[in-house]
Design an enzyme around this catalytic site. Structure first.
Site, PDB file in Angstrom:
ATOM      1  N   HIS A  55       0.836  -1.206   0.000  1.00 44.61           N
ATOM      2  CA  HIS A  55       0.000   0.000   0.000  1.00 44.61           C
ATOM      3  C   HIS A  55       0.865   1.248   0.000  1.00 44.61           C
ATOM      4  O   HIS A  55       1.556   1.544   0.970  1.00 44.61           O
ATOM      5  CB  HIS A  55      -0.909   0.008   1.225  1.00 44.61           C
ATOM      6  N   HIS A  57       0.873   5.547  -1.441  1.00 46.02           N
ATOM      7  CA  HIS A  57       0.443   6.732  -2.179  1.00 46.02           C
ATOM      8  C   HIS A  57       1.735   7.483  -2.508  1.00 46.02           C
ATOM      9  O   HIS A  57       2.220   8.301  -1.713  1.00 46.02           O
ATOM     10  CB  HIS A  57      -0.482   7.612  -1.342  1.00 46.02           C
ATOM     11  N   GLN A  60       2.612  11.307  -1.996  1.00 49.76           N
ATOM     12  CA  GLN A  60       2.717  11.867  -0.652  1.00 49.76           C
ATOM     13  C   GLN A  60       4.145  11.871  -0.119  1.00 49.76           C
ATOM     14  O   GLN A  60       4.429  12.514   0.896  1.00 49.76           O
ATOM     15  CB  GLN A  60       1.776  11.116   0.297  1.00 49.76           C
ATOM     16  N   ARG A  81      -5.317  15.490   6.580  1.00 49.97           N
ATOM     17  CA  ARG A  81      -5.869  15.284   5.240  1.00 49.97           C
ATOM     18  C   ARG A  81      -5.994  16.603   4.486  1.00 49.97           C
ATOM     19  O   ARG A  81      -5.790  16.647   3.255  1.00 49.97           O
ATOM     20  CB  ARG A  81      -7.233  14.594   5.345  1.00 49.97           C
ATOM     21  N   TYR A 120      -4.782   7.412  -6.730  1.00 46.90           N
ATOM     22  CA  TYR A 120      -6.005   8.205  -6.900  1.00 46.90           C
ATOM     23  C   TYR A 120      -5.753   9.637  -7.360  1.00 46.90           C
ATOM     24  O   TYR A 120      -6.699  10.421  -7.501  1.00 46.90           O
ATOM     25  CB  TYR A 120      -6.864   8.200  -5.629  1.00 46.90           C
ATOM     26  N   HIS A 206     -12.043   3.486  -2.973  1.00 44.95           N
ATOM     27  CA  HIS A 206     -11.219   4.147  -1.963  1.00 44.95           C
ATOM     28  C   HIS A 206     -11.611   3.764  -0.544  1.00 44.95           C
ATOM     29  O   HIS A 206     -10.762   3.414   0.296  1.00 44.95           O
ATOM     30  CB  HIS A 206     -11.285   5.666  -2.125  1.00 44.95           C
ATOM     31  N   ARG A 209     -16.649   5.573   2.534  1.00 46.37           N
ATOM     32  CA  ARG A 209     -16.990   6.995   2.477  1.00 46.37           C
ATOM     33  C   ARG A 209     -17.097   7.467   1.042  1.00 46.37           C
ATOM     34  O   ARG A 209     -17.892   8.347   0.715  1.00 46.37           O
ATOM     35  CB  ARG A 209     -15.918   7.851   3.166  1.00 46.37           C
ATOM     36  N   GLU A 234     -10.117   2.910   9.522  1.00 50.50           N
ATOM     37  CA  GLU A 234      -8.847   3.521   9.923  1.00 50.50           C
ATOM     38  C   GLU A 234      -9.031   4.434  11.124  1.00 50.50           C
ATOM     39  O   GLU A 234      -8.155   4.512  11.988  1.00 50.50           O
ATOM     40  CB  GLU A 234      -8.258   4.304   8.753  1.00 50.50           C
ATOM     41  N   HIS A 268      -5.665  -1.044   6.652  1.00 48.90           N
ATOM     42  CA  HIS A 268      -5.734  -0.596   8.046  1.00 48.90           C
ATOM     43  C   HIS A 268      -6.583  -1.546   8.898  1.00 48.90           C
ATOM     44  O   HIS A 268      -6.044  -2.223   9.756  1.00 48.90           O
ATOM     45  CB  HIS A 268      -6.225   0.842   8.182  1.00 48.90           C
ATOM     46  N   ASP A 319       2.173   3.374   2.754  1.00 44.93           N
ATOM     47  CA  ASP A 319       1.067   4.330   2.766  1.00 44.93           C
ATOM     48  C   ASP A 319       1.514   5.747   2.420  1.00 44.93           C
ATOM     49  O   ASP A 319       1.806   6.038   1.256  1.00 44.93           O
ATOM     50  CB  ASP A 319       0.369   4.264   4.124  1.00 44.93           C
TER      51      ASP A 319
END
Length: 452
Positions: A55, A57, A60, A81, A120, A206, A209, A234, A268, A319
């Site tokens: 996992h 991203h 980031q 976030r 994403y 994702h 949510r 999470e 998570h 992550d």
């Protein structure tokens, strides 16, 4: 053809000494036990399989350390976030590729040989699709190709901002797609992987949510036989909002409604009841744990002992890439359990090595979660392997599982001497072959991004 000679090597059946491994066309074509080194052999002290990072991203990595100043009130995942959204809105495709390449160099230097990119950051900064809807996916593939890291690409459907189909907010505009656009993104991602040996494709709704139940069904259908990854449970607030929306907690909802099976990876899964923990283990799905990021964001502690006792499968990921390291993730996973349970050697069976337990689980769980055929140091498997420096102070005079304990708990990435992916050496002397060029490009990107 390359021949490696390992003084000690970790095979699926255990440690073996004086192992000669011949690599032909990127795979192990011959493995000879109890063999003396021959002229021309590449001699290493310790050889282990490369680990999957299930996992990431990648974008980031560019904001690592930039969210460590406290705001006017208590900081949480939700305030972090907002920082991430602002950072994500700045990057061009060239810049995203450069940041991903930096992250991937660091992954390889730490002992990861495959990444699951939970991707994403799809669209232009104004939220409009690029003319080539898979432009950003192609940049991820280019970064993997440049660095030699194997890629499992997981294009993400991010459609809504909260449970029940609440409209997305402005900070999410680069992520958001409808089902038609997402279908084209998946096909474009598939095309982007065709030139990458060993690459795999999955899908990633994702989170509950960000997709409705109808969206989730459509995305899973697009996966066919490929992996399905989803963020779940999470944060406590996420659990509370999911319960308010559906009457069920996130993992409970997925178990009851989504038909979890071994294709699935729940990222998570931090906040679970004992019943959810047992049922998730029984489903065969993988728990995708990202201990460094979970600690960084204050997420909480995964219910490790109950999950493992029930036969649960897990792997690790980096992550947010705030710190990139295979050993770091495994160490933090164990240390969080020690803090939460006030015990030591939580993941090990009685009398067994904790490092070995963590390594074996991450290798098997990561390969399952990424639909990878990496089988370790076995005949016919891809030659993806890591040589550890036997002269590192934490590895001196160690044998067998004590080497893994020394690497994970006392040395970390500094003990990684060399890395091969598909038989091609990408790390030597602890440094990636393209580190200087990749880091110089990354520095230029950060100079521009930090000036804004």
């Amino acid at each position: 053809m390359t021949v490696l000679h390992a003084a000690q090597a970790l095979m699926p059946t255990g440690w073996q000494g004086d192992l000669r491994l011949t690599i032909t066309d990127g795979r192990f074509s011959s493995i000879e036990a109890a063999s003396a080194p021959q002229p021309g052999d590449v001699r290493v002290a310790v050889l282990v399989p490369g680990l999957p990072n299930l996992h990431s991203h990648a974008f980031q990595r560019g904001m690592a350390g930039l969210a460590e100043r406290r705001g006017p009130s208590a900081d949480t995942f939700w305030t972090w976030r907002e920082t991430m959204y602002r950072f994500a809105l700045r990057m061009s495709p060239d810049e995203a590729e450069a940041v991903a390449a930096q992250a991937y160099v660091e992954m390889l230097e730490s002992g990861f040989t495959r990444v699951g990119e939970f991707h994403y950051l799809h669209h232009a900064p104004d939220g409009s699709p690029y003319g080539n809807v898979a432009e950003m996916a192609e940049r991820i593939a280019a970064a993997a190709d440049l660095t030699g890291l194997r890629l499992s690409l997981l294009p993400v459907l991010y459609r809504w901002s909260n449970f029940g189909g609440v409209a997305p907010n402005e900070g999410q505009r680069r992520f958001v797609s409808d089902l038609d656009l997402f279908g084209r993104l998946v096909e474009g991602s598939r095309a982007a992987l065709r030139a990458l040996p060993g690459a795999t494709l999955g899908v990633a709704p994702h989170s509950l949510r960000a997709v409705t139940p109808e969206d989730l069904s459509a995305v899973v259908a697009l996966a066919a036989a490929g992996p399905v990854h989803i963020h779940a449970a999470e944060q406590v607030r996420e659990v509370e909002e999911c319960t308010a929306w559906s009457g069920a907690r996130p993992v409970q909802w997925l178990l009851d409604q989504a038909g979890l099976d071994p294709r699935w990876c729940l990222i998570h899964a931090t906040h679970m009841t004992p019943d959810e923990t047992t049922r998730l283990a029984a489903s065969g799905a993988v728990a995708g744990l990202c201990p460094v990021t979970e600690a960084s964001l204050g997420d909480g502690i995964f219910p490790g002992p109950g999950f493992v006792a029930a036969g649960g499968r897990y792997g690790v990921g980096t992550d947010s890439n705030v710190l990139v390291g295979a050993a770091d993730e495994l160490r933090q996973l164990e240390y969080a359990q020690r803090l939460g349970n006030r015990q030591r050697n939580v993941f090990a069976a009685p009398g067994a090595s904790t490092g070995r337990a963590l390594f074996d689980a991450a290798l098997a769980g990561g390969a399952q979660a990424l639909a990878a055929d990496e089988g370790g140091l076995v005949l016919g498997a891809p030659a993806d392997c890591v040589a550890l420096d036997g002269t590192d102070p934490a590895l001196l005079e160690r044998r067998g599982d004590a080497l893994l304990d020394g690497w994970i708990f006392a040395a970390g990435s500094r003990a990684v001497e060399a890395v091969w992916v598909a038989g091609r050496q990408v790390v030597a002397g602890g440094r990636h072959r393209a580190r200087e060029a990749v880091q110089a490009r990354y520095a230029g990107v950060l100079k521009r991004l930090m000036a804004e």
